[in-house]
Design a protein around this motif. Structure first.
Motif, PDB file in Angstrom:
ATOM      1  N   VAL A 197      -4.965  50.289 -66.531  1.00 32.41           N
ATOM      2  CA  VAL A 197      -3.553  50.318 -66.123  1.00 32.41           C
ATOM      3  C   VAL A 197      -2.677  49.790 -67.249  1.00 32.41           C
ATOM      4  CG1 VAL A 197      -1.847  49.438 -64.467  1.00 32.41           C
ATOM      5  CG2 VAL A 197      -4.129  50.101 -63.680  1.00 32.41           C
ATOM      6  N   VAL A 198      -3.052  48.612 -67.788  1.00 28.32           N
ATOM      7  CA  VAL A 198      -2.295  48.055 -68.927  1.00 28.32           C
ATOM      8  C   VAL A 198      -3.285  47.486 -69.953  1.00 28.32           C
ATOM      9  CG1 VAL A 198      -0.204  47.480 -67.623  1.00 28.32           C
ATOM     10  CG2 VAL A 198      -2.039  45.798 -67.819  1.00 28.32           C
ATOM     11  N   ARG A 199      -2.839  47.633 -71.185  1.00 27.88           N
ATOM     12  CA  ARG A 199      -3.596  46.968 -72.260  1.00 27.88           C
ATOM     13  C   ARG A 199      -2.727  45.839 -72.810  1.00 27.88           C
ATOM     14  NH1 ARG A 199      -4.394  52.352 -74.045  1.00 27.88           N
ATOM     15  NH2 ARG A 199      -2.993  51.947 -75.817  1.00 27.88           N
ATOM     16  N   VAL A 200      -3.399  44.800 -73.335  1.00 23.63           N
ATOM     17  CA  VAL A 200      -2.654  43.671 -73.890  1.00 23.63           C
ATOM     18  C   VAL A 200      -3.327  43.219 -75.189  1.00 23.63           C
ATOM     19  CG1 VAL A 200      -3.909  41.939 -72.534  1.00 23.63           C
ATOM     20  CG2 VAL A 200      -1.636  41.404 -73.415  1.00 23.63           C
ATOM     21  N   ASP A 201      -2.496  42.963 -76.190  1.00 30.79           N
ATOM     22  CA  ASP A 201      -3.033  42.456 -77.454  1.00 30.79           C
ATOM     23  C   ASP A 201      -3.458  41.000 -77.254  1.00 30.79           C
ATOM     24  OD1 ASP A 201      -2.512  40.964 -80.222  1.00 30.79           O
ATOM     25  OD2 ASP A 201      -3.021  43.047 -80.646  1.00 30.79           O
ATOM     26  N   LYS A 202      -4.673  40.732 -77.605  1.00 32.65           N
ATOM     27  CA  LYS A 202      -5.256  39.412 -77.349  1.00 32.65           C
ATOM     28  C   LYS A 202      -4.457  38.274 -77.982  1.00 32.65           C
ATOM     29  CE  LYS A 202      -9.668  36.942 -77.807  1.00 32.65           C
ATOM     30  NZ  LYS A 202     -11.075  37.023 -78.302  1.00 32.65           N
ATOM     31  N   LYS A 203      -3.931  38.519 -79.203  1.00 28.03           N
ATOM     32  CA  LYS A 203      -3.230  37.469 -79.919  1.00 28.03           C
ATOM     33  C   LYS A 203      -1.715  37.460 -79.687  1.00 28.03           C
ATOM     34  CE  LYS A 203      -6.627  36.988 -83.647  1.00 28.03           C
ATOM     35  NZ  LYS A 203      -6.826  37.033 -85.119  1.00 28.03           N
ATOM     36  N   SER A 204      -1.136  38.621 -79.798  1.00 23.64           N
ATOM     37  CA  SER A 204       0.329  38.672 -79.705  1.00 23.64           C
ATOM     38  C   SER A 204       0.840  38.742 -78.273  1.00 23.64           C
ATOM     39  CB  SER A 204       0.869  39.876 -80.483  1.00 23.64           C
ATOM     40  OG  SER A 204       0.452  41.088 -79.845  1.00 23.64           O
ATOM     41  N   GLY A 205       0.009  39.228 -77.352  1.00 29.34           N
ATOM     42  CA  GLY A 205       0.420  39.362 -75.958  1.00 29.34           C
ATOM     43  C   GLY A 205       1.234  40.617 -75.676  1.00 29.34           C
ATOM     44  N   GLN A 206       1.296  41.558 -76.638  1.00 26.46           N
ATOM     45  CA  GLN A 206       2.055  42.799 -76.407  1.00 26.46           C
ATOM     46  C   GLN A 206       1.349  43.638 -75.346  1.00 26.46           C
ATOM     47  OE1 GLN A 206       2.162  46.160 -79.278  1.00 26.46           O
ATOM     48  NE2 GLN A 206       4.378  45.725 -79.367  1.00 26.46           N
ATOM     49  N   THR A 249       0.977  47.137 -73.116  1.00 29.65           N
ATOM     50  CA  THR A 249       1.190  48.589 -73.171  1.00 29.65           C
ATOM     51  C   THR A 249       0.806  49.191 -71.818  1.00 29.65           C
ATOM     52  OG1 THR A 249       0.691  48.646 -75.536  1.00 29.65           O
ATOM     53  CG2 THR A 249       0.603  50.737 -74.340  1.00 29.65           C
ATOM     54  N   ALA A 250       1.752  49.884 -71.201  1.00 28.24           N
ATOM     55  CA  ALA A 250       1.468  50.534 -69.912  1.00 28.24           C
ATOM     56  C   ALA A 250       0.659  51.794 -70.162  1.00 28.24           C
ATOM     57  CB  ALA A 250       2.771  50.860 -69.200  1.00 28.24           C
ATOM     58  N   VAL A 251      -0.469  51.925 -69.470  1.00 30.06           N
ATOM     59  CA  VAL A 251      -1.379  53.057 -69.726  1.00 30.06           C
ATOM     60  C   VAL A 251      -1.272  54.099 -68.616  1.00 30.06           C
ATOM     61  CG1 VAL A 251      -3.793  53.737 -70.047  1.00 30.06           C
ATOM     62  CG2 VAL A 251      -2.955  51.556 -70.992  1.00 30.06           C
ATOM     63  N   SER A 252      -1.359  53.647 -67.380  1.00 28.17           N
ATOM     64  CA  SER A 252      -1.316  54.600 -66.256  1.00 28.17           C
ATOM     65  C   SER A 252      -0.720  53.906 -65.035  1.00 28.17           C
ATOM     66  CB  SER A 252      -2.727  55.133 -65.943  1.00 28.17           C
ATOM     67  OG  SER A 252      -3.571  54.072 -65.541  1.00 28.17           O
ATOM     68  N   LYS A 253      -0.320  54.738 -64.062  1.00 32.39           N
ATOM     69  CA  LYS A 253       0.302  54.201 -62.859  1.00 32.39           C
ATOM     70  C   LYS A 253      -0.649  53.253 -62.145  1.00 32.39           C
ATOM     71  CE  LYS A 253       2.449  55.622 -58.518  1.00 32.39           C
ATOM     72  NZ  LYS A 253       2.791  56.753 -57.637  1.00 32.39           N
ATOM     73  N   GLY A 254      -0.083  52.156 -61.697  1.00 34.66           N
ATOM     74  CA  GLY A 254      -0.907  51.206 -60.961  1.00 34.66           C
ATOM     75  C   GLY A 254      -0.376  49.777 -61.118  1.00 34.66           C
ATOM     76  N   LYS A 255      -1.232  48.813 -60.731  1.00 32.82           N
ATOM     77  CA  LYS A 255      -0.871  47.400 -60.832  1.00 32.82           C
ATOM     78  C   LYS A 255      -1.984  46.656 -61.551  1.00 32.82           C
ATOM     79  CE  LYS A 255      -1.431  44.586 -57.365  1.00 32.82           C
ATOM     80  NZ  LYS A 255      -1.289  43.870 -56.075  1.00 32.82           N
ATOM     81  N   ALA A 256      -1.610  45.699 -62.389  1.00 35.59           N
ATOM     82  CA  ALA A 256      -2.589  44.862 -63.084  1.00 35.59           C
ATOM     83  C   ALA A 256      -1.962  43.498 -63.366  1.00 35.59           C
ATOM     84  CB  ALA A 256      -3.033  45.525 -64.389  1.00 35.59           C
ATOM     85  N   TYR A 257      -2.794  42.559 -63.686  1.00 36.42           N
ATOM     86  CA  TYR A 257      -2.321  41.226 -64.053  1.00 36.42           C
ATOM     87  C   TYR A 257      -2.598  40.977 -65.538  1.00 36.42           C
ATOM     88  CZ  TYR A 257      -1.962  40.195 -59.067  1.00 36.42           C
ATOM     89  OH  TYR A 257      -1.622  40.234 -57.737  1.00 36.42           O
ATOM     90  N   ALA A 311      -1.918  31.181 -66.934  1.00 38.59           N
ATOM     91  CA  ALA A 311      -0.726  31.666 -66.203  1.00 38.59           C
ATOM     92  C   ALA A 311      -0.806  33.188 -66.169  1.00 38.59           C
ATOM     93  CB  ALA A 311       0.551  31.197 -66.896  1.00 38.59           C
ATOM     94  N   ARG A 312      -0.213  33.803 -65.111  1.00 37.48           N
ATOM     95  CA  ARG A 312      -0.323  35.268 -65.003  1.00 37.48           C
ATOM     96  C   ARG A 312       1.023  35.908 -64.717  1.00 37.48           C
ATOM     97  NH1 ARG A 312      -3.151  36.634 -59.154  1.00 37.48           N
ATOM     98  NH2 ARG A 312      -1.373  36.010 -57.863  1.00 37.48           N
ATOM     99  N   CYS A 313       1.054  37.152 -65.124  1.00 35.89           N
ATOM    100  CA  CYS A 313       2.242  37.977 -64.857  1.00 35.89           C
ATOM    101  C   CYS A 313       1.765  39.275 -64.180  1.00 35.89           C
ATOM    102  CB  CYS A 313       2.974  38.285 -66.153  1.00 35.89           C
ATOM    103  SG  CYS A 313       4.361  39.424 -65.964  1.00 35.89           S
ATOM    104  N   ARG A 314       2.433  39.651 -63.074  1.00 36.65           N
ATOM    105  CA  ARG A 314       2.043  40.879 -62.374  1.00 36.65           C
ATOM    106  C   ARG A 314       2.775  42.030 -63.037  1.00 36.65           C
ATOM    107  NH1 ARG A 314       3.741  39.428 -57.934  1.00 36.65           N
ATOM    108  NH2 ARG A 314       1.831  38.622 -56.958  1.00 36.65           N
ATOM    109  N   VAL A 315       2.020  43.081 -63.373  1.00 37.50           N
ATOM    110  CA  VAL A 315       2.614  44.232 -64.079  1.00 37.50           C
ATOM    111  C   VAL A 315       2.447  45.496 -63.215  1.00 37.50           C
ATOM    112  CG1 VAL A 315       2.594  45.645 -66.159  1.00 37.50           C
ATOM    113  CG2 VAL A 315       2.046  43.194 -66.316  1.00 37.50           C
ATOM    114  N   TYR A 316       3.587  46.153 -62.965  1.00 42.06           N
ATOM    115  CA  TYR A 316       3.567  47.427 -62.243  1.00 42.06           C
ATOM    116  C   TYR A 316       3.861  48.529 -63.245  1.00 42.06           C
ATOM    117  CZ  TYR A 316       3.833  44.707 -57.933  1.00 42.06           C
ATOM    118  OH  TYR A 316       3.614  43.838 -56.895  1.00 42.06           O
TER     119      TYR A 316
END
Length: 335
Positions: free
Chosen positions: A299-308, A310-318, A328-333
């Motif tokens: 659903v989403v990819r995140v750069d391990k170091k920078s935290g950037q 990237t939305a990949v496909s429809k859905g929800k991820a943390y 700490a977490r952020c909910r991503v739609y």
């Protein structure tokens, strides 16, 4: 009859003449013995242990004089009159020739020792000298009762090795004198006995030691906090550890707490369109950068170091920001 009487008288006269001749010789020998005397150089001598003294004795007939001690363990005498003092006490030296004799009373004094110091207090590593004065001027032998605490050299130099008490003994000729030695425990004052750090932070721990001796630092839990030879503490991960500072067996400690940091995200929920990218700001109380992960990389990819993100496909991820056990977490739609 007259001839017989004359013969008896003549025989008696001969016997009388013979007998006085024999008795005169015996009396002469007895008289010589009686008239022989021994003269000694001194009637009394006082010596220290180890001293020698030559006694002179002469006989009036010029014959050889013999010497004898009443107790050779205290003072002996040679055939030439040399007296050797051995231990405290008194003896009589007799000089003899035939039936004549003369005596000398010999007193052997006890060797006394006087020390320059009777008590000593030292810190570990310190040295001090003790001098010993003896009544006969001879050198003493030194010995420590506990050389692991304080040792003493042949010259009386005392070196403190570790805290404790002992005695240093000076001895000679059976006499002993003691100096009491105390090696004091060092006083250690740390710059702090309680330190709180975050992972990666350091703190320089310093110690003031009364004896000025070097400190040995040690961590009882290196996985939480380490410490260098100069006392620099480095926080490794959150938890608690004890840092000890040891000098000559005396130990003090500093409690170290490595806190788990607090992480605050700029947003705890975001919505992205497919293919969009964004970066969430994170504030970490430790000042370190967090490590970023995602709960669903499809659903989403995140750069391990920078935290950037990237939305990949429809859905929800943390998306998680983690640092030293804190998270700490952020909910991503993704639309």
């Amino acid at each position: 009859m007259k001839k017989k009487i004359v013969s008896i008288i003549l025989l008696s006269i001969c016997l009388c003449l013979a007998v006085p001749s024999h008795n005169t010789s015996a009396k002469s020998n007895v008289l010589e013995d009686l008239l022989c005397a021994v003269v000694i150089s001194t009637p009394e001598v006082v010596l220290d242990i180890g001293d020698s003294y030559t006694l002179f004795a002469l006989s009036t007939d010029g014959g050889k004089v013999t010497y004898k001690s009443s107790n050779s363990k205290v003072a002996s005498v040679s055939s030439y009159g040399v007296i050797d003092a051995k231990k405290k006490g008194s003896v009589t030296i007799t000089a003899r020739r035939k039936k004549a004799k003369a005596t000398c009373h010999v007193t052997v004094r006890e060797t006394t020792i006087k020390l320059s110091k009777k008590t000593i207090t030292l810190d570990c590593g310190e040295m001090t000298g003790i001098t010993a004065t003896t009544s006969n001027g001879k050198a003493v032998k030194w010995k420590s009762s506990r050389p692991g605490i304080a040792k003493v050299s042949e010259k009386g130099l005392v070196t403190a090795l570790k805290p404790g008490v002992c005695s240093v003994t000076a001895s000679i000729d059976g006499s002993k004198t003691v100096c009491n030695v105390t090696v004091a425990e060092p006083q250690i004052l740390l710059s702090s006995d309680d330190v709180t750090l975050f992972k990666g932070q350091t703190y320089k721990l310093t110690a003031e030691v009364s004896s000025k001796r070097p400190v040995v630092y040690k961590s009882k839990k290196k996985s939480v906090a380490t410490v260098s030879e100069d006392g620099t503490i480095t926080a490794v991960k959150h938890g608690s550890a004890v840092i000890t500072a040891t000098v000559d067996g005396v130990r003090v400690s500093c409690n170290v707490t490595v806190e788990s940091p607090e992480i605050t995200l700029a947003s705890d929920e975001i919505t992205l369109g497919k293919g969009e990218k964004t970066t969430i700001k994170a504030k970490v109380s430790s000042g370190r950068l967090p490590t970023w992960t995602t709960s669903n990389s499809s659903v989403v990819r995140v750069d391990k170091k920078s935290g950037q993100i990237t939305a990949v496909s429809k859905g929800k991820a943390y998306v998680y920001a983690s640092e030293d056990g804190a998270k700490a977490r952020c909910r991503v739609y993704v639309k």
